[in-house]
Design a protein around this motif. Sequence first.
Motif, PDB file in Angstrom:
ATOM      1  N   ASP A   1      97.229  13.834  19.712  1.00  0.00           N
ATOM      2  CA  ASP A   1      97.503  13.471  18.322  1.00  0.00           C
ATOM      3  C   ASP A   1      97.526  14.704  17.424  1.00  0.00           C
ATOM      4  O   ASP A   1      98.340  14.799  16.513  1.00  0.00           O
ATOM      5  CB  ASP A   1      96.423  12.486  17.848  1.00  0.00           C
ATOM      6  CG  ASP A   1      96.745  11.912  16.497  1.00  0.00           C
ATOM      7  OD1 ASP A   1      95.824  11.660  15.714  1.00  0.00           O
ATOM      8  OD2 ASP A   1      97.940  11.711  16.219  1.00  0.00           O
ATOM      9  N   GLN A   2      96.597  15.599  17.678  1.00  0.00           N
ATOM     10  CA  GLN A   2      96.555  16.826  16.885  1.00  0.00           C
ATOM     11  C   GLN A   2      96.284  17.994  17.812  1.00  0.00           C
ATOM     12  O   GLN A   2      95.434  17.901  18.700  1.00  0.00           O
ATOM     13  CB  GLN A   2      95.431  16.782  15.846  1.00  0.00           C
ATOM     14  CG  GLN A   2      95.695  15.908  14.649  1.00  0.00           C
ATOM     15  CD  GLN A   2      94.544  15.951  13.678  1.00  0.00           C
ATOM     16  OE1 GLN A   2      93.808  16.934  13.627  1.00  0.00           O
ATOM     17  NE2 GLN A   2      94.361  14.887  12.939  1.00  0.00           N
ATOM     18  N   SER A   3      96.964  19.081  17.567  1.00  0.00           N
ATOM     19  CA  SER A   3      96.730  20.275  18.375  1.00  0.00           C
ATOM     20  C   SER A   3      97.034  21.487  17.522  1.00  0.00           C
ATOM     21  O   SER A   3      98.188  21.731  17.180  1.00  0.00           O
ATOM     22  CB  SER A   3      97.625  20.247  19.616  1.00  0.00           C
ATOM     23  OG  SER A   3      97.505  21.461  20.315  1.00  0.00           O
ATOM     24  N   SER A   4      96.001  22.188  17.153  1.00  0.00           N
ATOM     25  CA  SER A   4      96.240  23.348  16.277  1.00  0.00           C
ATOM     26  C   SER A   4      95.283  24.485  16.608  1.00  0.00           C
ATOM     27  O   SER A   4      94.881  25.236  15.733  1.00  0.00           O
ATOM     28  CB  SER A   4      96.090  22.941  14.812  1.00  0.00           C
ATOM     29  OG  SER A   4      94.791  22.432  14.575  1.00  0.00           O
ATOM     30  N   LEU A   5      94.925  24.587  17.868  1.00  0.00           N
ATOM     31  CA  LEU A   5      93.939  25.621  18.224  1.00  0.00           C
ATOM     32  C   LEU A   5      94.545  27.015  18.157  1.00  0.00           C
ATOM     33  O   LEU A   5      95.713  27.206  18.503  1.00  0.00           O
ATOM     34  CB  LEU A   5      93.410  25.367  19.645  1.00  0.00           C
ATOM     35  CG  LEU A   5      92.640  24.062  19.814  1.00  0.00           C
ATOM     36  CD1 LEU A   5      92.301  23.851  21.280  1.00  0.00           C
ATOM     37  CD2 LEU A   5      91.379  24.058  18.976  1.00  0.00           C
ATOM     38  N   GLN A   6      93.718  27.939  17.701  1.00  0.00           N
ATOM     39  CA  GLN A   6      94.139  29.335  17.630  1.00  0.00           C
ATOM     40  C   GLN A   6      92.955  30.221  17.967  1.00  0.00           C
ATOM     41  O   GLN A   6      91.801  29.831  17.777  1.00  0.00           O
ATOM     42  CB  GLN A   6      94.637  29.682  16.224  1.00  0.00           C
ATOM     43  CG  GLN A   6      95.892  28.958  15.803  1.00  0.00           C
ATOM     44  CD  GLN A   6      96.395  29.442  14.450  1.00  0.00           C
ATOM     45  OE1 GLN A   6      95.623  29.938  13.653  1.00  0.00           O
ATOM     46  NE2 GLN A   6      97.677  29.297  14.213  1.00  0.00           N
ATOM     47  N   LEU A   7      93.257  31.402  18.425  1.00  0.00           N
ATOM     48  CA  LEU A   7      92.212  32.378  18.716  1.00  0.00           C
ATOM     49  C   LEU A   7      92.668  33.728  18.194  1.00  0.00           C
ATOM     50  O   LEU A   7      93.679  34.267  18.642  1.00  0.00           O
ATOM     51  CB  LEU A   7      91.953  32.463  20.227  1.00  0.00           C
ATOM     52  CG  LEU A   7      90.908  33.501  20.652  1.00  0.00           C
ATOM     53  CD1 LEU A   7      89.526  33.086  20.171  1.00  0.00           C
ATOM     54  CD2 LEU A   7      90.897  33.667  22.165  1.00  0.00           C
ATOM     55  N   ARG A   8      91.914  34.247  17.258  1.00  0.00           N
ATOM     56  CA  ARG A   8      92.252  35.552  16.697  1.00  0.00           C
ATOM     57  C   ARG A   8      91.292  36.608  17.216  1.00  0.00           C
ATOM     58  O   ARG A   8      90.086  36.389  17.297  1.00  0.00           O
ATOM     59  CB  ARG A   8      92.192  35.510  15.173  1.00  0.00           C
ATOM     60  CG  ARG A   8      92.648  36.814  14.532  1.00  0.00           C
ATOM     61  CD  ARG A   8      92.533  36.821  13.023  1.00  0.00           C
ATOM     62  NE  ARG A   8      93.046  38.086  12.510  1.00  0.00           N
ATOM     63  CZ  ARG A   8      92.362  39.231  12.456  1.00  0.00           C
ATOM     64  NH1 ARG A   8      91.116  39.254  12.881  1.00  0.00           N
ATOM     65  NH2 ARG A   8      92.907  40.330  11.982  1.00  0.00           N
ATOM     66  N   THR A   9      91.833  37.757  17.569  1.00  0.00           N
ATOM     67  CA  THR A   9      91.012  38.882  18.019  1.00  0.00           C
ATOM     68  C   THR A   9      91.203  40.036  17.052  1.00  0.00           C
ATOM     69  O   THR A   9      92.329  40.463  16.809  1.00  0.00           O
ATOM     70  CB  THR A   9      91.445  39.336  19.427  1.00  0.00           C
ATOM     71  OG1 THR A   9      91.386  38.226  20.310  1.00  0.00           O
ATOM     72  CG2 THR A   9      90.530  40.438  19.940  1.00  0.00           C
ATOM     73  N   ASP A  10      90.093  40.502  16.517  1.00  0.00           N
ATOM     74  CA  ASP A  10      90.200  41.640  15.600  1.00  0.00           C
ATOM     75  C   ASP A  10      90.621  42.874  16.387  1.00  0.00           C
ATOM     76  O   ASP A  10      89.994  43.194  17.410  1.00  0.00           O
ATOM     77  CB  ASP A  10      88.846  41.876  14.925  1.00  0.00           C
ATOM     78  CG  ASP A  10      88.925  42.954  13.856  1.00  0.00           C
ATOM     79  OD1 ASP A  10      88.930  44.143  14.240  1.00  0.00           O
ATOM     80  OD2 ASP A  10      88.992  42.613  12.677  1.00  0.00           O
TER      81      ASP A  10
ATOM     82  N   ASP B   1      86.332  41.214  17.479  1.00  0.00           N
ATOM     83  CA  ASP B   1      85.695  39.972  17.042  1.00  0.00           C
ATOM     84  C   ASP B   1      86.639  38.803  17.319  1.00  0.00           C
ATOM     85  O   ASP B   1      87.843  38.909  17.133  1.00  0.00           O
ATOM     86  CB  ASP B   1      85.387  40.003  15.539  1.00  0.00           C
ATOM     87  CG  ASP B   1      84.256  40.969  15.224  1.00  0.00           C
ATOM     88  OD1 ASP B   1      84.055  41.260  14.031  1.00  0.00           O
ATOM     89  OD2 ASP B   1      83.566  41.415  16.162  1.00  0.00           O
ATOM     90  N   LEU B   2      86.056  37.696  17.764  1.00  0.00           N
ATOM     91  CA  LEU B   2      86.855  36.517  18.121  1.00  0.00           C
ATOM     92  C   LEU B   2      86.654  35.422  17.079  1.00  0.00           C
ATOM     93  O   LEU B   2      85.525  35.148  16.681  1.00  0.00           O
ATOM     94  CB  LEU B   2      86.430  35.992  19.499  1.00  0.00           C
ATOM     95  CG  LEU B   2      86.558  36.989  20.649  1.00  0.00           C
ATOM     96  CD1 LEU B   2      85.955  36.412  21.923  1.00  0.00           C
ATOM     97  CD2 LEU B   2      88.018  37.339  20.879  1.00  0.00           C
ATOM     98  N   GLN B   3      87.748  34.845  16.657  1.00  0.00           N
ATOM     99  CA  GLN B   3      87.688  33.748  15.687  1.00  0.00           C
ATOM    100  C   GLN B   3      88.575  32.610  16.178  1.00  0.00           C
ATOM    101  O   GLN B   3      89.780  32.765  16.293  1.00  0.00           O
ATOM    102  CB  GLN B   3      88.170  34.232  14.315  1.00  0.00           C
ATOM    103  CG  GLN B   3      88.385  33.126  13.294  1.00  0.00           C
ATOM    104  CD  GLN B   3      87.087  32.601  12.732  1.00  0.00           C
ATOM    105  OE1 GLN B   3      86.264  33.355  12.225  1.00  0.00           O
ATOM    106  NE2 GLN B   3      86.880  31.302  12.833  1.00  0.00           N
ATOM    107  N   SER B   4      87.951  31.504  16.490  1.00  0.00           N
ATOM    108  CA  SER B   4      88.738  30.337  16.889  1.00  0.00           C
ATOM    109  C   SER B   4      88.861  29.399  15.703  1.00  0.00           C
ATOM    110  O   SER B   4      88.021  29.398  14.794  1.00  0.00           O
ATOM    111  CB  SER B   4      88.081  29.623  18.065  1.00  0.00           C
ATOM    112  OG  SER B   4      86.895  28.994  17.642  1.00  0.00           O
ATOM    113  N   SER B   5      89.926  28.636  15.696  1.00  0.00           N
ATOM    114  CA  SER B   5      90.110  27.662  14.616  1.00  0.00           C
ATOM    115  C   SER B   5      91.014  26.560  15.116  1.00  0.00           C
ATOM    116  O   SER B   5      91.630  26.660  16.184  1.00  0.00           O
ATOM    117  CB  SER B   5      90.710  28.345  13.381  1.00  0.00           C
ATOM    118  OG  SER B   5      91.979  28.877  13.691  1.00  0.00           O
TER     119      SER B   5
END
Lengths: 546, 490
Positions: B204-213, B218-222
């Motif tokens: 239904d919803q899929s918006s995962l992301q992974l940012r790496t500085d 540094d890892l940031q998931s959202s």
Amino acid sequence: MHFTRPLITFFIVCLIASSCVKEEIDVEELEYSIQPEFGVPIARTTLKAEKVIENFDEDGLIDVAANGSLSLIYRDSVKNLGVEDILTFEDQEFETTVDLTPLEYTQLVANGSFTAGAVEEFTYTSDEGDRLDSIRFSTGVFSLDIDSEGNFPISGFVRILNEDGTEAFALNFQDQAPPIQISNQVEFTNRLLTLRNDSEISNGLLLEYEVTFTSEAGENYTPGPVTIQSSLTEYAIRTVGGYIAPRTVGLEDLEVELDLFKESFNGNFRISDPSLNLYFENGYGLGLGIEINELLGTTSEGDVLQIPGNNIQPLPVIQASQELGVPVNSVISITNESMTPTVTDFLSFMPQYVNSNLDVTVNPDDDDVTFISSLSQLNVLLEAEIPLYGSISDFLLVDTLDVDIGDLVSDANENDEVDALDIRLFVNNGFPFEAGTQIVFTDSLYNPLDSLFQNPDFVFSSAPVNYDLPAENPNYGRAVGKTPTVIDIPITNDRISDLENATRMIVRVFGGTSNNGADDIRLFANDEMDLSVAAKVRFKFDDDEN
Amino acid sequence: MTMRTKAGFFFFATLFSLAAMGQQSSQLGYFDFLPQSVVANPAIKPKGKLNIGIPALSSIGVSHRNNWFKPGDFLVSDGNGTARIEPEQILSQIDESAYTGAGLDLELLHVGFQMGGGKHYVHFRAAERMQFALDLPKDIFYLAAYGNVGQHSFENNTANFSGLSVDAIHFREYALGYRYEINEKIAVGATAKYLYGMERVFTDQSSLQLRTDPNTYDLQSSGTLRLQTAGIQGLVSDEGEEIHGDVANYLLGLKNTGFAGDLGVVVKPIEKLQVQVSVNDLGFIKWQSDAATYEGGDASFAYRGIDLTDFIFETGSDFDDALEDHLDSLVNELEDTYDFEATPGAFKTSVNGFMRYGASYEIFGGAKARGSAWANVIHGVGRSAIPFTYSIGYNQTFKHWLQAGVHYSNSSFSTGALGAGLSVNAGPFQIYCLAENFKLANLTKVNLIDDDGSTTSLVYPSNSDDIRVSFGLNLTFGMKDEPSGRPMTR
């Protein structure tokens, strides 16, 4: 039209042309190699200046000024000077003799008794020349020793009188049987003795005695003088009032340890505006003159720097307490202006211990009306105040540590998938100093095996420093902003294997304040440094059957 | 060759060898010999007066799609038995996401008959329909091949997984259709379907992301991932309702019901021209048995390394204890962030509806044979996964015992290709095969040769971006030859 046959034929041709296996791939050996690189943060920290200093020097106090600038404070334990150190009165003895004249003896025999007495004036002895109005003893012993050369029974009393004639001390005596020798004493507490001071006598006290001789008819008596010795001994003075003559008392071994210099290191260390402070808490009712005999600085390696007392400007007199039980606090600071060499130069010697011997002159102004109480004392504290304002250049610290990384090497060798490991150090430096490091791994014979960096370099550079203000401005030399630095340290499997025989690690840390100490910097409590350690792992996945 | 290598190869081959997505065939509407032609448009009149599908064999439709796995492309052989897998070759095949899908339509029962002199046609059918699709965003492949700080630069340093989705459905369809010929030119038709749902997985919803500085790593998931499922929770946890244990209940007793319908019209504006328009599979299923929504919540989590600030200067056991406490706290935070919780509850999903527009023109007609050229367009309706497809073809009919055709199809997610169909009637016995394209016939054979010389062969389409085949067996009665020439006059 009959398209059927051609159509079917076309259809079959299409199928045949497009069917069957078009491509055949024989695979005896499948090669693949992917080398993904994954970066992950490991740890981070923010180091604030105040906390770093606190940890580096656990025994020092950190003072944060109103504007946030930091100073290190080192303090000695308190030394004190009590009454017994200032006033050294000896035991007091008063002696008199009662010797009857022949006529008095005749009356004695005729009447059966004769009483002789007198009031004599003695001086309470003070070697320093004190002229005391009063002495209150907290404890003591009043003793009486009477020795008669004759054998007439005697009785009587001895009293020490105050200036107003009231009794201060008294003892009775009696001895009926020859030899006539009496020793008597009484302990006293909280006893006041007032003394007379005028042009005729100093510290004068009155001794009153009365001796009654008795005789019985038919007895054979021998006349002789009676010596009366009375004494005040084992006494402790509670208060003394009057004129206390100036005298000098030594106060030695004032010492403060500067943990900052506990470990020796190479480099040029300079603190711009330090001071050595003497704190006095004077409970005495008289002023105190302070003279420093010498100042000694001793490094952790035993080198000594001596500053003679005459290189230090004369120090002001410590104020007297105005009321019993209410001490007066004073501070005397020895700054760069009051000492040669300066305190800055003295601390550049990096002394771990600072010693001082003082002479304390009691009543230097020769005041007539003073008081000293046993409830009062003089407390003295030596303090070194080191504002973190100055410079360090060519700092170098070398240390050797034992290491055992055999397990790490084994694990690395067993792990085929990890092709390389890079350690990334990210420093966002808000401190006004720069530092670098080099680590050399050696074997047991100190043969170098590998080093962390090919060429030692600064791990982090100094933050930008504000030099636009006048030097007197408290914000001069302050770090403004942060300087980021990224350092990658590649660690390949080969490098790890080379460390298999490493047993020692020689760590060299070098650096200094901004521009290698060319200008002074000032450290503030909210200066901080952000440190992040991350790892980049390169995996190698391939079809390696070995 | 290592066992690990072989196993990997087998895994991918098996994953991609599942058959058939029950997507509509482009050419079905022009094979009126087949009773199954009513599935294309309920207004079509099959030739047979009475049509009975062989149970479970009347229509087997299989399909497979994947837009990235082409063994011939990513296995680079040196001709001496050494083949190399090139990740770049795989990545070059993927557009924005790697799609892998499969489907199976299995007709269980089909009966159709004409009434009223052919003005009316009624049909009943039951079919088992299964579809599966997996969408993997390209960034997942980049992440696996290069890592998050490797040679590949992610846009904004962020690996975007927002296209990640799983879509699977298994349901049974009971259809009752009726066709009515208004006049010689117009016929209308409708099919009502009762849908019996069995399993469903829907993203239904899929918006995962992974940012790496790029500096500190540094890892940031959202983002978030939300799956609606039915018939799955009972398999994977004790909390769900296990529906597969009781066979009778599973086959007939579940509460996942829905309805769908087809509507169609066939118009002959002029004698040789036929226009077909239909809307198909408009409907929904309400899932209630073992229905649950799996949701990860807001997956915002920043990992910047272990923060040692509060205890960096501790030593010995104090440091160890503080570190352990911090790690425990980190683990708890991770669990709370990525806690994929299942919430029981019914939900509704639509089936993949689509519109179909077609036209055929009889090029020639005779007593024994007819030939028609045709064109066809299909597109999805609403959130349907049916792609836009256009086809042109030619069908040839020979009397009442053979109908064949060739065509060319192209769709929005596959390359164009030729396809063909054939229906052969031997008396009442009918066999047919419709292939949307010949990609199935274009195969790559990979021979895995062991060290001891034994060979294991794997065959896979060289280009499997759109493989669709349907075939079956029917009994057809009452098929008449078309009259030839003009009616004789007396």
